[in-house]
Write a protein that holds these residues in place. Structure first.
Motif, PDB file in Angstrom:
ATOM      1  N   SER A   1       9.138  11.479  13.474  1.00  0.00           N
ATOM      2  CA  SER A   1       9.399   9.941  12.786  1.00  0.00           C
ATOM      3  C   SER A   1       9.014   8.794  14.043  1.00  0.00           C
ATOM      4  N   PHE A   2       9.743   8.850  15.482  1.00  0.00           N
ATOM      5  CA  PHE A   2       9.769   7.759  16.120  1.00  0.00           C
ATOM      6  C   PHE A   2       8.430   7.913  16.564  1.00  0.00           C
ATOM      7  N   LYS A   3       7.449   8.425  16.474  1.00  0.00           N
ATOM      8  CA  LYS A   3       5.999   8.020  17.165  1.00  0.00           C
ATOM      9  C   LYS A   3       4.949   7.872  15.823  1.00  0.00           C
ATOM     10  N   ASP A   4       6.015   7.511  14.457  1.00  0.00           N
ATOM     11  CA  ASP A   4       5.577   6.705  13.211  1.00  0.00           C
ATOM     12  C   ASP A   4       5.661   5.433  13.564  1.00  0.00           C
ATOM     13  N   ALA A   5       6.892   5.412  14.250  1.00  0.00           N
ATOM     14  CA  ALA A   5       7.543   3.756  13.955  1.00  0.00           C
ATOM     15  C   ALA A   5       6.640   3.174  15.345  1.00  0.00           C
ATOM     16  N   GLN A   6       6.451   4.122  15.972  1.00  0.00           N
ATOM     17  CA  GLN A   6       5.498   3.290  16.939  1.00  0.00           C
ATOM     18  C   GLN A   6       4.271   2.524  16.640  1.00  0.00           C
ATOM     19  N   LYS A   7       3.667   3.513  16.044  1.00  0.00           N
ATOM     20  CA  LYS A   7       2.316   3.359  15.209  1.00  0.00           C
ATOM     21  C   LYS A   7       2.233   1.864  14.218  1.00  0.00           C
ATOM     22  N   LYS A   8       3.444   2.107  13.794  1.00  0.00           N
ATOM     23  CA  LYS A   8       3.721   0.692  13.069  1.00  0.00           C
ATOM     24  C   LYS A   8       4.295  -0.069  13.867  1.00  0.00           C
ATOM     25  N   ALA A   9       4.834  -0.735  14.952  1.00  0.00           N
ATOM     26  CA  ALA A   9       5.512  -1.187  16.152  1.00  0.00           C
ATOM     27  C   ALA A   9       3.685  -2.110  16.415  1.00  0.00           C
ATOM     28  N   GLU A  10       2.566  -1.004  16.563  1.00  0.00           N
ATOM     29  CA  GLU A  10       1.788  -1.357  17.434  1.00  0.00           C
ATOM     30  C   GLU A  10       1.100  -2.545  16.720  1.00  0.00           C
ATOM     31  N   LYS A  11       1.414  -1.746  14.891  1.00  0.00           N
ATOM     32  CA  LYS A  11       0.191  -3.558  14.443  1.00  0.00           C
ATOM     33  C   LYS A  11       1.552  -4.602  14.141  1.00  0.00           C
ATOM     34  N   ILE A  12       2.723  -4.646  13.657  1.00  0.00           N
ATOM     35  CA  ILE A  12       3.050  -5.498  13.745  1.00  0.00           C
ATOM     36  C   ILE A  12       3.227  -6.225  15.152  1.00  0.00           C
ATOM     37  N   LEU A  13       3.131  -5.591  15.707  1.00  0.00           N
ATOM     38  CA  LEU A  13       3.553  -6.866  17.698  1.00  0.00           C
ATOM     39  C   LEU A  13       2.067  -7.886  17.102  1.00  0.00           C
ATOM     40  N   LYS A  14       0.628  -7.353  17.298  1.00  0.00           N
ATOM     41  CA  LYS A  14      -0.381  -7.815  16.668  1.00  0.00           C
ATOM     42  C   LYS A  14      -0.665  -9.212  16.406  1.00  0.00           C
ATOM     43  N   ASP A  15       1.028  -9.111  14.653  1.00  0.00           N
ATOM     44  CA  ASP A  15       0.750 -10.060  13.803  1.00  0.00           C
ATOM     45  C   ASP A  15       2.225 -11.228  14.401  1.00  0.00           C
ATOM     46  N   PRO A  16       2.110 -12.980  14.415  1.00  0.00           N
ATOM     47  CA  PRO A  16       3.749 -13.017  14.991  1.00  0.00           C
ATOM     48  C   PRO A  16       4.725 -13.467  14.276  1.00  0.00           C
TER      49      PRO A  16
END
Length: 140
Positions: free
Chosen positions: A8-23
């Motif tokens: 679940s944490f790995k999945d959250a990190q993948k999602k975070a990588e995408k989110i952090l690219k978009d202000p």
């Protein structure tokens, strides 16, 4: 960290990588974290200041002011924040208090794992060049 929690944490990190690219998405994430942490401040009492530091670090990094951190560390921090706002993580947050325990655990894991990175950020925030501090000097 248990296997399910780790996935679940790995999945959250993948999602975070995408989110952090978009202000705009990064701002929404930060706003959600602040709302959830403020609503549950007594539960996060032991790590309240550190959680707020993680939020400020993400904001400073996203805003371009702070870059002295690895991409991997930013993704780990972002993943913890995504995990925190996900109501359907390992223990759903609709379960009073117990539902936030896994969130607390993930935040604690990140704080321990990235302790030096976080110290470096808070020194930057305070305007201290950490390389200028000798072992003999006391830091206020």
């Amino acid at each position: 960290m248990k296997k399910n929690k780790n996935k679940s944490f790995k999945d959250a990190q993948k999602k975070a990588e995408k989110i952090l690219k978009d202000p705009s998405k990064a701002k929404i994430l930060v706003d959600k974290v602040l709302k959830k942490s403020n609503a549950n401040r007594s539960i996060f009492d032991g790590i309240w200041e550190e959680l707020q530091t993680l939020v400020r670090l993400i904001k400073a990094y996203r805003g371009g002011g702070y870059k002295d951190i690895s991409k991997k560390s930013i993704i780990i921090i972002g993943g913890a924040l995504v995990y925190l706002v996900n109501p359907l993580d390992i223990i759903p947050d609709i379960t009073p208090i117990v539902g936030l325990f896994d969130d607390f655990t993930i935040i604690g894991y990140v704080l321990n794992t990235l302790r030096e990175e976080i110290k470096r950020y808070t020194a930057w925030e305070d305007g201290i060049n950490i390389e200028d501090i000798s072992f003999e000097e006391e830091v206020a």
